[in-house]
Design a protein around this motif. Structure first.
Motif, PDB file in Angstrom:
ATOM      1  N   ARG A 296      -1.055  -2.620  11.063  1.00 41.32           N
ATOM      2  CA  ARG A 296      -1.529  -1.441  11.625  1.00 41.32           C
ATOM      3  C   ARG A 296      -2.475  -2.110  12.967  1.00 41.32           C
TER       4      ARG A 296
ATOM      5  N   ASP B 155      -3.778  -3.433   5.850  1.00 44.70           N
ATOM      6  CA  ASP B 155      -3.658  -2.613   7.273  1.00 44.70           C
ATOM      7  C   ASP B 155      -3.589  -3.737   8.216  1.00 44.70           C
TER       8      ASP B 155
ATOM      9  N   HIS C 207     -12.094  -8.790  10.387  1.00 42.36           N
ATOM     10  CA  HIS C 207     -11.196  -8.184   9.487  1.00 42.36           C
ATOM     11  C   HIS C 207     -10.930  -9.042   8.211  1.00 42.36           C
TER      12      HIS C 207
ATOM     13  N   THR D 211       2.645  -8.261   6.289  1.00 35.63           N
ATOM     14  CA  THR D 211       1.384  -8.842   5.397  1.00 35.63           C
ATOM     15  C   THR D 211       1.679 -10.353   4.963  1.00 35.63           C
TER      16      THR D 211
ATOM     17  N   THR E 271       0.895  -1.496  -0.107  1.00 37.16           N
ATOM     18  CA  THR E 271      -0.154   0.109  -0.024  1.00 37.16           C
ATOM     19  C   THR E 271       0.738   1.342  -0.068  1.00 37.16           C
TER      20      THR E 271
ATOM     21  N   ASP F 145       0.922   6.845  -0.498  1.00 33.78           N
ATOM     22  CA  ASP F 145      -0.010   5.583  -0.375  1.00 33.78           C
ATOM     23  C   ASP F 145      -0.157   5.337  -1.928  1.00 33.78           C
TER      24      ASP F 145
END
Length: 413
Positions: free
Chosen positions: A296, A293, A288, A227, A100, A120
Motif C-alpha cells: 500500500r 501494508d 517503515h 509482500t 492481512t 481484515d
C-alpha cells in the motif's frame, strides 16, 4: 517333415486385458463443455450401447450432475431430449488467505463466484482463529444463496506460505507463526464434513488465471509480487507442484544483484530480499517496519508520481525479470502473468520485467512470449481454490464412486 509348434505358455494363452468401457465419470467429462447433447449424440461420441448410455445418463440425473435441457429437432416421431451438465448441482467453498486478509467465496461447479465475503485478518493470529472465520463465513454465504452445508462438494483453501499439497500442511511458513505442520484439511473437514484441499496461494492464482483467461495455453507462469514473491507454474495445462509442492519458490532464487542482502528465509541474496514490496517500502521510508501494508505504501508513492518510488519499482522489475529470464530459458512458457498488489498495479514494474526478459532470453524463447498483468485481479485465488476442489469432485473416478454409492438426497436446480 512336420514341424511341431512349441506349446503356448500360460502367459501367452491368457487373453489380453481390454480397456474398461467409459463410465459415468467419463461420460460426464464429455459434458463439461456445457453443450447439450442427446442420447444419440453420446452413443456416437462414446461408442457405447444404447442401454449403457441410458444407464449412465440416469445415474448422472439421479445425483443432479446432468439435467434435461430442452429437446432436439425431431427427424420424425417424438423429439429427443437433450441433456446438459448442471453446474448448480453442488457448491464449493473457496478461501484465499493473505497476510492481512481473508476472502471466502461460494462458487458453482464451474468455479463461478455466487457470493463472497472479505475481511481484515492477521494470518499470524494462528490457524484456529483464521480457519474458524472461514467456518463461520461458510454458513453466512450459504444462507445468502439459500443452500445448506449438505450442498457443498468440497472446500479449497489457499495459504500465503509453502504447503505440502498431499497432506494440506504448511511447512515452516516464514510469515505464518503457529501454522507449521498444522493439519488444515483435517481441522476444516471435521467441522464442515466435506473433503478439503489446501495449496499455496500463488499456485491457486495460477490455476485461477489459467482456467478463466488462458484455458488453451499449454505453458504459463503466474508471478505474485507483493509482500513476498512467488510463482505458480502451469505446464501442459496442468498445475506443476513439484515433488513436495515447493515448485515456483521464485522469491528465494538467488538474484544477480542480491549480494549480501538478508532474506526472511535466513539466506542472503534472494530475489525477495531486494525486490519485494517489503524491501521497497523500507528503501523509500527507512522507518517503515516492512509489514503487510508495504504494498500500500509503495502504490501510494507511485500514485503521487514519487520519482524514488518509480525508480525503485522499475529496478525491482528488472531484478525480477532477470530471474524470470532463467525460467524462460528453462521452461519456455508462452505467457507470464504478473499479479499480486504490485504485479497488477505498477506499470513501471511490468516495464522493468519485460526489459530484462527480452534482453537476456534467446529470440526463439521470446518470439511469441507475452508478459502481461493478471486479469482475474483479486479473485484469482478463490477461483483457483474453487477450481482445485471442482477438479477433484468431478474427476471420473470420483464421479464413478458417487454413482456406485449415490447420496440419499440429490440436489437438482
Amino acid at each position: 517333415m512336420t514341424q511341431t509348434l512349441p506349446a503356448a505358455s500360460a502367459e501367452a494363452a491368457t487373453p489380453m486385458p481390454t480397456a474398461a468401457p467409459p463410465g459415468g465419470g467419463d461420460l460426464l467429462n464429455l459434458m463439461l463443455d456445457g453443450q447439450p447433447r442427446t442420447r444419440a449424440d453420446l452413443i456416437e461420441l462414446t461408442g457405447l450401447a444404447r442401454s449403457t448410455v441410458a444407464g449412465r445418463i440416469e445415474g448422472l440425473l439421479s445425483v443432479g450432475l446432468l439435467q434435461p435441457s430442452g429437446q432436439s429437432r425431431s427427424t420424425g416421431g417424438r423429439p429427443p431430449t437433450r441433456f446438459a451438465f448442471n453446474p448448480r448441482a453442488k457448491l464449493v467453498l473457496a478461501a484465499d488467505f493473505g497476510v492481512t486478509h481473508g476472502r471466502a467465496a461460494l462458487t458453482d461447479l464451474t468455479a463461478t463466484v455466487l457470493a463472497e465475503e472479505v475481511s481484515d485478518l492477521d494470518i499470524a493470529a494462528g490457524p484456529e482463529a483464521t480457519l474458524g472465520w472461514l467456518v463461520d463465513v461458510a454458513d453466512r454465504l450459504l444462507a445468502q444463496v439459500g443452500r445448506r452445508r449438505s450442498d457443498l462438494a468440497g472446500v479449497g483453501i489457499g495459504l500465503p506460505g509453502p504447503v505440502e499439497h498431499q497432506t494440506g500442511r504448511p511447512v515452516k511458513p516464514p510469515i505464518m507463526p503457529g501454522w507449521d505442520d498444522f493439519d488444515v484439511a483435517a481441522w476444516v473437514t471435521e467441522r464442515m464434513g466435506v473433503p478439503v484441499l489446501v495449496d499455496n496461494d500463488v499456485n491457486l492464482m495460477a490455476l485461477g488465471e489459467h482456467s478463466v483467461v488462458y484455458p488453451q495455453v499449454e505453458h504459463l507462469v503466474f508471478v505474485k509480487i507483493s509482500t513476498g514473491i512467488g510463482a505458480g507454474i502451469i505446464s501442459g495445462r496442468r498445475l506443476h507442484r513439484g515433488a513436495q509442492g515447493s515448485a515456483g519458490d521464485l522469491g528465494h532464487v538467488q538474484s544477480p544483484r542480491g549480494g549480501d542482502a538478508l532474506c526472511s528465509c535466513g539466506n542472503r541474496g534472494c530475489l525477495e530480499a531486494i525486490a519485494s514490496a517489503r524491501t521497497i517500502a523500507q528503501e523509500l521510508d527507512p522507518d517503515h517496519l516492512g509489514g503487510a501494508d508495504a504494498s500500500r505504501l509503495v502504490l501510494e508513492r507511485l500514485s503521487h508520481g514519487d520519482r524514488d518510488a518509480v525508480a525503485a519499482i522499475r529496478r525491482a522489475g528488472r531484478d525480477i525479470g532477470e530471474v524470470l529470464a532463467s525460467c524462460v530459458s528453462l521452461m519456455n512458457p508462452s505467457v507470464i502473468v504478473l499479479g499480486g498488489a504490485l504485479g497488477g498495479g505498477a506499470p513501471s514494474l511490468l516495464a522493468g520485467v519485460r526489459e530484462a526478459i527480452y534482453a537476456r532470453s534467446l529470440p526463439l524463447a521470446t518470439g511469441e512470449l507475452i508478459v502481461v498483468p493478471a486479469q482475474t485481479g483479486e479473485h484469482a485465488g478463490v477461483i483457483g481454490a474453487a477450481t482445485m476442489a471442482v477438479q477433484q469432485y468431478l474427476a471420473p473416478q470420483s464421479v464413478d464412486a458417487m454413482l456406485a454409492n449415490p447420496p440419499a438426497h440429490a440436489v437438482v436446480l
